[in-house]
Design an enzyme around this catalytic site. Sequence first.
Site, PDB file in Angstrom:
ATOM      1  N   ASP A  13       0.848  -1.192   0.000  1.00 34.90           N
ATOM      2  CA  ASP A  13       0.000   0.000   0.000  1.00 34.90           C
ATOM      3  C   ASP A  13       0.880   1.237   0.000  1.00 34.90           C
ATOM      4  O   ASP A  13       0.942   2.000   0.967  1.00 34.90           O
ATOM      5  CB  ASP A  13      -0.938  -0.030   1.212  1.00 34.90           C
ATOM      6  CG  ASP A  13      -1.902  -1.206   1.137  1.00 34.90           C
ATOM      7  OD1 ASP A  13      -2.340  -1.531   0.020  1.00 34.90           O
ATOM      8  OD2 ASP A  13      -2.198  -1.795   2.189  1.00 34.90           O
ATOM      9  N   LYS A  35       0.393  -8.008  -2.510  1.00 35.44           N
ATOM     10  CA  LYS A  35      -0.907  -7.439  -2.880  1.00 35.44           C
ATOM     11  C   LYS A  35      -0.712  -6.035  -3.432  1.00 35.44           C
ATOM     12  O   LYS A  35      -0.075  -5.193  -2.802  1.00 35.44           O
ATOM     13  CB  LYS A  35      -1.846  -7.371  -1.672  1.00 35.44           C
ATOM     14  CG  LYS A  35      -3.221  -6.757  -2.010  1.00 35.44           C
ATOM     15  CD  LYS A  35      -4.143  -6.752  -0.816  1.00 35.44           C
ATOM     16  CE  LYS A  35      -3.897  -5.605   0.134  1.00 35.44           C
ATOM     17  NZ  LYS A  35      -4.387  -4.300  -0.401  1.00 35.44           N
ATOM     18  N   ASP A  62      -5.876  -6.474  -5.908  1.00 36.55           N
ATOM     19  CA  ASP A  62      -7.047  -6.266  -5.046  1.00 36.55           C
ATOM     20  C   ASP A  62      -7.756  -4.964  -5.427  1.00 36.55           C
ATOM     21  O   ASP A  62      -7.587  -3.939  -4.759  1.00 36.55           O
ATOM     22  CB  ASP A  62      -6.596  -6.237  -3.587  1.00 36.55           C
ATOM     23  CG  ASP A  62      -7.760  -6.153  -2.613  1.00 36.55           C
ATOM     24  OD1 ASP A  62      -8.886  -6.537  -2.981  1.00 36.55           O
ATOM     25  OD2 ASP A  62      -7.536  -5.689  -1.477  1.00 36.55           O
ATOM     26  N   LYS A  64     -11.231  -4.955  -5.977  1.00 37.72           N
ATOM     27  CA  LYS A  64     -12.602  -5.047  -5.463  1.00 37.72           C
ATOM     28  C   LYS A  64     -13.628  -4.553  -6.501  1.00 37.72           C
ATOM     29  O   LYS A  64     -14.385  -3.616  -6.262  1.00 37.72           O
ATOM     30  CB  LYS A  64     -12.750  -4.279  -4.151  1.00 37.72           C
ATOM     31  CG  LYS A  64     -11.836  -4.767  -3.033  1.00 37.72           C
ATOM     32  CD  LYS A  64     -12.046  -3.973  -1.746  1.00 37.72           C
ATOM     33  CE  LYS A  64     -11.185  -4.500  -0.615  1.00 37.72           C
ATOM     34  NZ  LYS A  64      -9.753  -4.217  -0.796  1.00 37.72           N
ATOM     35  N   ASP A  67     -19.592  -3.144  -9.925  1.00 36.28           N
ATOM     36  CA  ASP A  67     -20.268  -2.324 -10.926  1.00 36.28           C
ATOM     37  C   ASP A  67     -21.359  -3.184 -11.553  1.00 36.28           C
ATOM     38  O   ASP A  67     -21.620  -4.301 -11.086  1.00 36.28           O
ATOM     39  CB  ASP A  67     -19.263  -1.837 -11.983  1.00 36.28           C
ATOM     40  CG  ASP A  67     -19.614  -0.458 -12.553  1.00 36.28           C
ATOM     41  OD1 ASP A  67     -20.787  -0.269 -12.935  1.00 36.28           O
ATOM     42  OD2 ASP A  67     -18.726   0.409 -12.607  1.00 36.28           O
ATOM     43  N   THR A  71     -20.017  -4.424 -17.092  1.00 40.15           N
ATOM     44  CA  THR A  71     -18.754  -3.722 -16.839  1.00 40.15           C
ATOM     45  C   THR A  71     -17.774  -4.609 -16.085  1.00 40.15           C
ATOM     46  O   THR A  71     -16.573  -4.649 -16.409  1.00 40.15           O
ATOM     47  CB  THR A  71     -19.019  -2.439 -16.045  1.00 40.15           C
ATOM     48  OG1 THR A  71     -19.849  -1.574 -16.829  1.00 40.15           O
ATOM     49  CG2 THR A  71     -17.738  -1.714 -15.690  1.00 40.15           C
ATOM     50  N   THR A 121     -12.808  -5.543   6.772  1.00 40.12           N
ATOM     51  CA  THR A 121     -12.388  -5.665   8.175  1.00 40.12           C
ATOM     52  C   THR A 121     -12.391  -4.323   8.900  1.00 40.12           C
ATOM     53  O   THR A 121     -12.222  -4.273  10.119  1.00 40.12           O
ATOM     54  CB  THR A 121     -10.987  -6.298   8.278  1.00 40.12           C
ATOM     55  OG1 THR A 121     -10.078  -5.591   7.435  1.00 40.12           O
ATOM     56  CG2 THR A 121     -11.036  -7.761   7.850  1.00 40.12           C
ATOM     57  N   ARG A 213       0.786  -2.966   7.091  1.00 37.46           N
ATOM     58  CA  ARG A 213       1.560  -2.040   7.895  1.00 37.46           C
ATOM     59  C   ARG A 213       2.498  -2.681   8.916  1.00 37.46           C
ATOM     60  O   ARG A 213       3.568  -2.128   9.177  1.00 37.46           O
ATOM     61  CB  ARG A 213       0.606  -1.029   8.555  1.00 37.46           C
ATOM     62  CG  ARG A 213       0.126   0.030   7.584  1.00 37.46           C
ATOM     63  CD  ARG A 213      -1.075   0.802   8.075  1.00 37.46           C
ATOM     64  NE  ARG A 213      -2.312   0.006   7.976  1.00 37.46           N
ATOM     65  CZ  ARG A 213      -3.512   0.515   8.204  1.00 37.46           C
ATOM     66  NH1 ARG A 213      -3.658   1.764   8.592  1.00 37.46           N
ATOM     67  NH2 ARG A 213      -4.582  -0.252   8.086  1.00 37.46           N
TER      68      ARG A 213
END
Length: 221
Positions: A13, A35, A62, A64, A67, A71, A121, A213
């Site tokens: 991330d 990821k 990832d 997600k 739609d 699509t 989560t 993290r």
Amino acid sequence: MPDMRERVIIALDAPTRDQALRMVEAVGDDGVFYKVGLELYIAAGDAVLEDLRAMGKKVFLDLKLFDIPNTVQGAAASVARKGVALATVHALGGAAMMQAARRGADQAGGEVKLLGVTILTSLDEETLRTELHIPRSIPFLVPDLAQRARASGLDGVVASGLELPLLREHFGDDFLIVTPGIRPAGGDVADQKRVLTPREAFARGASYIVVGRPVTGAPDP
């Protein structure tokens, strides 16, 4: 089942491609599976996926997808062509949308496993009830969404470790369960509401865990 190093997915991330690649280099051979989520993919696009593959890493994309079915079918086909191992759609998008994702991925070929995201989560019972006006409890919702995902042809789900025993009871060992919200014992949970330690998640039946993290924010990743 893959070996333990392949079952730990490190969440990249990061806001830039350079920062993400520096993190991969810092982790070294201990990191096998990564990821790539919305933040990094929007910033770096397919280039970071190509970088990771060139470094011999597996990729969990990832995004997600959520739609209308047509699509999502096209988007899932595009994802399947990127050579990633895992990808996500929102199970809350409904059976028609998940079935469309399966069709798109299959038509494109490749070996991507599609996962239905159940309940994030970062959400808890109070948020579902008071903000989203969903009266059902999480222990009811997650297995119901997982059942719809499997019936729609998906390969597994993304679900909190707190729901793992119930999911394994319902679906056995041949259904993938990827578990985020992982924190070391005594670690800062930050914006996560439903968390477990790595040991607890694997003991409860996680196929893979996603750790962000605690690794990427550590002095020594």
